[in-house]
Design a protein around this motif. Structure first.
Motif, PDB file in Angstrom:
ATOM      1  N   LEU A 148     -40.470 -26.105   9.427  1.00 25.49           N
ATOM      2  CA  LEU A 148     -40.100 -24.946   8.634  1.00 25.49           C
ATOM      3  C   LEU A 148     -39.836 -23.748   9.531  1.00 25.49           C
ATOM      4  CD1 LEU A 148     -42.700 -25.207   5.728  1.00 25.49           C
ATOM      5  CD2 LEU A 148     -40.241 -25.599   5.570  1.00 25.49           C
ATOM      6  N   LYS A 149     -38.810 -22.981   9.200  1.00 27.26           N
ATOM      7  CA  LYS A 149     -38.518 -21.770   9.947  1.00 27.26           C
ATOM      8  C   LYS A 149     -39.458 -20.663   9.486  1.00 27.26           C
ATOM      9  CE  LYS A 149     -34.799 -18.538  11.065  1.00 27.26           C
ATOM     10  NZ  LYS A 149     -33.385 -18.173  10.839  1.00 27.26           N
ATOM     11  N   SER A 150     -39.996 -19.907  10.429  1.00 23.41           N
ATOM     12  CA  SER A 150     -40.892 -18.810  10.075  1.00 23.41           C
ATOM     13  C   SER A 150     -40.233 -17.481  10.410  1.00 23.41           C
ATOM     14  CB  SER A 150     -42.224 -18.938  10.810  1.00 23.41           C
ATOM     15  OG  SER A 150     -42.026 -18.819  12.200  1.00 23.41           O
ATOM     16  N   TYR A 151     -40.587 -16.489   9.630  1.00 28.02           N
ATOM     17  CA  TYR A 151     -40.075 -15.136   9.840  1.00 28.02           C
ATOM     18  C   TYR A 151     -41.249 -14.247  10.230  1.00 28.02           C
ATOM     19  CZ  TYR A 151     -35.930 -16.880   7.453  1.00 28.02           C
ATOM     20  OH  TYR A 151     -34.833 -17.611   7.111  1.00 28.02           O
ATOM     21  N   SER A 152     -41.173 -13.662  11.409  1.00 31.48           N
ATOM     22  CA  SER A 152     -42.281 -12.873  11.937  1.00 31.48           C
ATOM     23  C   SER A 152     -42.050 -11.385  11.701  1.00 31.48           C
ATOM     24  CB  SER A 152     -42.461 -13.139  13.436  1.00 31.48           C
ATOM     25  OG  SER A 152     -43.475 -12.333  13.965  1.00 31.48           O
ATOM     26  N   CYS A 153     -43.106 -10.717  11.248  1.00 35.93           N
ATOM     27  CA  CYS A 153     -43.049  -9.258  11.067  1.00 35.93           C
ATOM     28  C   CYS A 153     -43.200  -8.608  12.429  1.00 35.93           C
ATOM     29  CB  CYS A 153     -44.158  -8.785  10.123  1.00 35.93           C
ATOM     30  SG  CYS A 153     -44.216  -6.991   9.937  1.00 35.93           S
ATOM     31  N   GLU A 154     -42.188  -7.854  12.856  1.00 37.90           N
ATOM     32  CA  GLU A 154     -42.213  -7.218  14.164  1.00 37.90           C
ATOM     33  C   GLU A 154     -43.268  -6.129  14.249  1.00 37.90           C
ATOM     34  OE1 GLU A 154     -38.904  -4.736  15.485  1.00 37.90           O
ATOM     35  OE2 GLU A 154     -38.596  -6.145  17.123  1.00 37.90           O
ATOM     36  N   GLN A 155     -43.670  -5.617  13.087  1.00 31.76           N
ATOM     37  CA  GLN A 155     -44.630  -4.523  13.060  1.00 31.76           C
ATOM     38  C   GLN A 155     -46.058  -4.994  13.283  1.00 31.76           C
ATOM     39  OE1 GLN A 155     -43.414  -1.596  12.837  1.00 31.76           O
ATOM     40  NE2 GLN A 155     -44.918  -0.131  12.105  1.00 31.76           N
ATOM     41  N   CYS A 156     -46.488  -6.090  12.640  1.00 33.33           N
ATOM     42  CA  CYS A 156     -47.889  -6.518  12.734  1.00 33.33           C
ATOM     43  C   CYS A 156     -48.060  -7.935  13.260  1.00 33.33           C
ATOM     44  CB  CYS A 156     -48.582  -6.401  11.378  1.00 33.33           C
ATOM     45  SG  CYS A 156     -47.916  -7.514  10.113  1.00 33.33           S
ATOM     46  N   GLY A 157     -46.949  -8.690  13.440  1.00 28.21           N
ATOM     47  CA  GLY A 157     -47.032 -10.013  14.036  1.00 28.21           C
ATOM     48  C   GLY A 157     -47.286 -11.149  13.072  1.00 28.21           C
ATOM     49  N   ASN A 158     -47.491 -10.883  11.780  1.00 26.27           N
ATOM     50  CA  ASN A 158     -47.736 -11.943  10.797  1.00 26.27           C
ATOM     51  C   ASN A 158     -46.461 -12.739  10.532  1.00 26.27           C
ATOM     52  OD1 ASN A 158     -50.462 -11.361  10.377  1.00 26.27           O
ATOM     53  ND2 ASN A 158     -49.979  -9.728   8.923  1.00 26.27           N
ATOM     54  N   ASP A 159     -46.629 -14.030  10.237  1.00 30.15           N
ATOM     55  CA  ASP A 159     -45.497 -14.922   9.968  1.00 30.15           C
ATOM     56  C   ASP A 159     -45.355 -15.209   8.474  1.00 30.15           C
ATOM     57  OD1 ASP A 159     -46.344 -16.730  12.943  1.00 30.15           O
ATOM     58  OD2 ASP A 159     -44.787 -15.211  12.672  1.00 30.15           O
ATOM     59  N   PHE A 160     -44.095 -15.406   8.022  1.00 29.13           N
ATOM     60  CA  PHE A 160     -43.814 -15.681   6.615  1.00 29.13           C
ATOM     61  C   PHE A 160     -42.769 -16.791   6.512  1.00 29.13           C
ATOM     62  CE2 PHE A 160     -46.232 -12.138   5.000  1.00 29.13           C
ATOM     63  CZ  PHE A 160     -46.244 -11.265   6.067  1.00 29.13           C
ATOM     64  N   VAL A 161     -42.793 -17.511   5.405  1.00 28.07           N
ATOM     65  CA  VAL A 161     -41.933 -18.696   5.262  1.00 28.07           C
ATOM     66  C   VAL A 161     -40.521 -18.346   4.839  1.00 28.07           C
ATOM     67  CG1 VAL A 161     -43.866 -20.225   4.753  1.00 28.07           C
ATOM     68  CG2 VAL A 161     -42.726 -19.038   2.875  1.00 28.07           C
ATOM     69  N   THR A 217     -37.396 -13.225   2.206  1.00 21.75           N
ATOM     70  CA  THR A 217     -37.794 -12.460   1.029  1.00 21.75           C
ATOM     71  C   THR A 217     -39.269 -12.100   1.094  1.00 21.75           C
ATOM     72  OG1 THR A 217     -36.128 -13.604  -0.313  1.00 21.75           O
ATOM     73  CG2 THR A 217     -37.909 -12.480  -1.492  1.00 21.75           C
ATOM     74  N   ALA A 218     -40.101 -13.081   1.515  1.00 19.51           N
ATOM     75  CA  ALA A 218     -41.538 -12.830   1.635  1.00 19.51           C
ATOM     76  C   ALA A 218     -41.817 -11.774   2.705  1.00 19.51           C
ATOM     77  CB  ALA A 218     -42.272 -14.123   1.964  1.00 19.51           C
ATOM     78  N   LEU A 219     -41.064 -11.861   3.808  1.00 27.23           N
ATOM     79  CA  LEU A 219     -41.220 -10.880   4.878  1.00 27.23           C
ATOM     80  C   LEU A 219     -40.840  -9.490   4.388  1.00 27.23           C
ATOM     81  CD1 LEU A 219     -41.627  -9.954   7.794  1.00 27.23           C
ATOM     82  CD2 LEU A 219     -39.293 -10.726   8.289  1.00 27.23           C
ATOM     83  N   ARG A 220     -39.742  -9.392   3.633  1.00 27.46           N
ATOM     84  CA  ARG A 220     -39.287  -8.092   3.132  1.00 27.46           C
ATOM     85  C   ARG A 220     -40.306  -7.500   2.151  1.00 27.46           C
ATOM     86  NH1 ARG A 220     -33.551  -8.369   0.534  1.00 27.46           N
ATOM     87  NH2 ARG A 220     -34.746  -9.598  -0.965  1.00 27.46           N
ATOM     88  N   TYR A 221     -40.873  -8.346   1.299  1.00 31.22           N
ATOM     89  CA  TYR A 221     -41.887  -7.879   0.340  1.00 31.22           C
ATOM     90  C   TYR A 221     -43.123  -7.361   1.092  1.00 31.22           C
ATOM     91  CZ  TYR A 221     -45.335  -7.923  -3.420  1.00 31.22           C
ATOM     92  OH  TYR A 221     -46.313  -7.573  -4.311  1.00 31.22           O
ATOM     93  N   HIS A 222     -43.528  -8.127   2.114  1.00 29.44           N
ATOM     94  CA  HIS A 222     -44.682  -7.719   2.930  1.00 29.44           C
ATOM     95  C   HIS A 222     -44.415  -6.376   3.604  1.00 29.44           C
ATOM     96  CE1 HIS A 222     -47.443  -7.638   6.401  1.00 29.44           C
ATOM     97  NE2 HIS A 222     -46.361  -7.484   7.156  1.00 29.44           N
ATOM     98  N   PHE A 223     -43.224  -6.220   4.172  1.00 28.60           N
ATOM     99  CA  PHE A 223     -42.912  -4.992   4.907  1.00 28.60           C
ATOM    100  C   PHE A 223     -42.927  -3.787   3.981  1.00 28.60           C
ATOM    101  CE2 PHE A 223     -40.282  -1.866   7.074  1.00 28.60           C
ATOM    102  CZ  PHE A 223     -40.769  -1.956   8.374  1.00 28.60           C
ATOM    103  N   ARG A 224     -42.365  -3.956   2.775  1.00 28.45           N
ATOM    104  CA  ARG A 224     -42.342  -2.832   1.829  1.00 28.45           C
ATOM    105  C   ARG A 224     -43.747  -2.461   1.378  1.00 28.45           C
ATOM    106  NH1 ARG A 224     -37.246  -4.560  -2.101  1.00 28.45           N
ATOM    107  NH2 ARG A 224     -35.589  -3.827  -0.708  1.00 28.45           N
ATOM    108  N   ALA A 225     -44.590  -3.505   1.164  1.00 26.02           N
ATOM    109  CA  ALA A 225     -45.940  -3.262   0.648  1.00 26.02           C
ATOM    110  C   ALA A 225     -46.863  -2.672   1.713  1.00 26.02           C
ATOM    111  CB  ALA A 225     -46.534  -4.570   0.121  1.00 26.02           C
TER     112      ALA A 225
END
Length: 469
Positions: free
Chosen positions: A4-17, A20-28
């Motif tokens: 599975l490809k993961s999307y990493s948040c550049e701000q805090c380093g957390n990974d998302f599948v 869309t999940a990454l964008r929701y996390h970043f906004r929240a």
């Protein structure tokens, strides 16, 4: 089956599948937050002005007034030493050395430094090393080192020292009298109390506990008014001419005090606090409950206040060391002050290890040697520098205040990455997080071992364990 490809948040380093999940996390979690250009701390955009006013902002008139007053009174107020901004640093190791950006992991931070700032090994060497003229590593033999400690580092005993101690007790009593709330308990810390101060500099921490604070939340609410009131009262006192107020922090009042008799300077940090632990916890369960609350706490200010309650145990841990060990601590601190290049505009966010971390590492090396009463300071310095070169393997823990079976300790040690120096009084805090420049520390330590002081020096008893390093 493909991974599975993961999307990493550049701000805090957390990974998302998914994106869309990454964008929701970043906004929240991150939208609306900005980094303070002066300290790098992430704050809400609408609270940036309040943060700057509380921590950084001074008018040009205030700056000019402070500069003029300092020049008129004592030109040596502007010392090289600088107090840590916080009682406990928060994830400093994952912040960039060149910009205010913060990351979720050290790896992502280092990747950013290489890609965005071209922080190569060569550039690191240039920005890290800066041996000053009074550095001890250029001495030729142990005799010169012993003479330097006695003449320049170790506080001078005798009448001057007694007079200094008398004035320190007097100013602490004044602080207690000027405190706007009834004081239930007072604890002291800092290099002066621990016995690791030097001839020209010492720091003193004073934590004031009051029953007027109903709980932690009530304490946070009342703190700004209490700190401001204490500062005003001290300025009106008969000692005001010898007190120079510094920039206050969110949780403490800071000033420098000049002893009248021997021109010694003391940096004070006064911290009001709600007493969450008490003077002597009656059972181990009370302390375990305290550690659990600290571990689960997500508020950075509250974490600072929890940690203040542990100050007396930190002081006892260092204070019980022998005088020889304290001399070695003074040497290592002096090495830190005189071996590194001063921060520039390019790397102004670089943070070297805190003085408390340096004290703990020194004590650990001494304990590895079997706690000798008499030993060669050159051998001790050499052992510490060789240990700093191997910082990626560093894992230091003590179990005086928490056992190896403590659940909080197990959880923390499993997720921590090297280097690790766990606070002996606080199993939730890795002291190495104070610094984002351990690779620079290793580089300067490696360079120092090539200097005249260690030329041809071989390990002797009880330091033979360093041969494996």
């Amino acid at each position: 089956m493909g991974s599975l490809k993961s999307y990493s948040c550049e701000q805090c380093g957390n990974d998302f599948v998914s994106h869309t999940a990454l964008r929701y996390h970043f906004r929240a979690k991150h939208l609306g937050k900005v980094h303070c250009e002066k300290c790098g701390r992430e704050v809400l955009k609408e609270r940036l002005r309040d943060h700057e006013e509380a921590n950084h902002e001074r008018t040009s008139q205030q700056v000019n007034h402070e500069r003029t007053s300092a020049e008129k009174q004592w030109c040596f107020w502007d010392m090289l030493q600088k107090r840590e901004e916080k009682f406990v640093a928060m994830e400093m190791s994952t912040s960039c050395r060149m910009c205010p950006r913060q990351f979720g992991t050290i790896h992502s931070r280092e990747h950013h430094e290489k890609q965005e700032h071209h922080f190569t090994a060569r550039r690191r060497a240039q920005m890290a090393t800066g041996f000053s003229s009074d550095n001890i590593v250029d001495y030729k033999n142990p005799t010169e080192l012993e003479r330097f400690i006695e003449e320049k580092l170790r506080p001078i005993p005798g009448p001057a020292s007694i007079a200094c101690a008398t004035e320190i007790e007097a100013i602490i009593n004044l602080i207690k009298e000027c405190f706007p709330l009834p004081v239930a308990r007072l604890i002291k810390g800092g290099s002066y109390v621990k016995g690791t101060d030097t001839q020209d500099w010492s720091d003193i921490d004073v934590v004031l506990f009051s029953k007027a604070f109903e709980n932690l939340e009530d304490c946070k609410k009342k703190l700004p008014e209490v700190i401001d009131d204490l500062g005003k009262r001290l300025k009106k006192s008969s000692w005001s001419s010898r007190i120079m107020m510094a920039k206050r922090t969110q949780l403490s009042l800071r000033f420098r005090f000049k002893c009248h008799r021997n021109h010694h300077i003391h940096s004070f940090d006064i911290m009001p606090c709600y007493d969450m632990l008490g003077p002597t916890p009656s059972t181990a369960g009370i302390k375990q409950s305290f550690y659990r609350k600290l571990y689960l706490c997500n508020d950075t200010d509250e974490i600072q206040m929890y940690s203040m309650c542990l100050l007396q145990y930190q002081v006892e841990f260092i204070k019980t060391s022998t005088m020889r060990v304290k001399d070695l601590i003074r040497l290592v601190k002096h090495w830190f002050r005189t071996s590194f290049a001063k921060p520039t505009a390019q790397n102004k966010f670089r943070r070297l290890p805190s003085s408390y971390a340096v004290e703990l590492i020194t004590i650990f090396i001494w304990q590895l040697a079997g706690k000798p009463v008499c030993f060669s300071l050159v051998q001790g310095m050499r052992a510490i520098l060789k240990f700093l070169v191997r910082y990626t393997e560093m894992c230091i823990v003590w179990h005086k205040h928490y056992s190896p079976n403590c659940m909080i300790f197990k959880k923390v040690i499993q997720k921590e990455t090297r280097p690790v120096v766990l606070d002996p009084t606080n199993p939730t805090f890795n002291m190495c997080k104070n610094s984002n420049a351990w690779d620079e520390v290793a580089h300067v330590a490696r360079r120092s071992l090539l200097k005249p002081l260690f030329n041809g020096v071989q390990a002797k008893e009880p330091w033979l364990f360093t041969n494996g390093w």
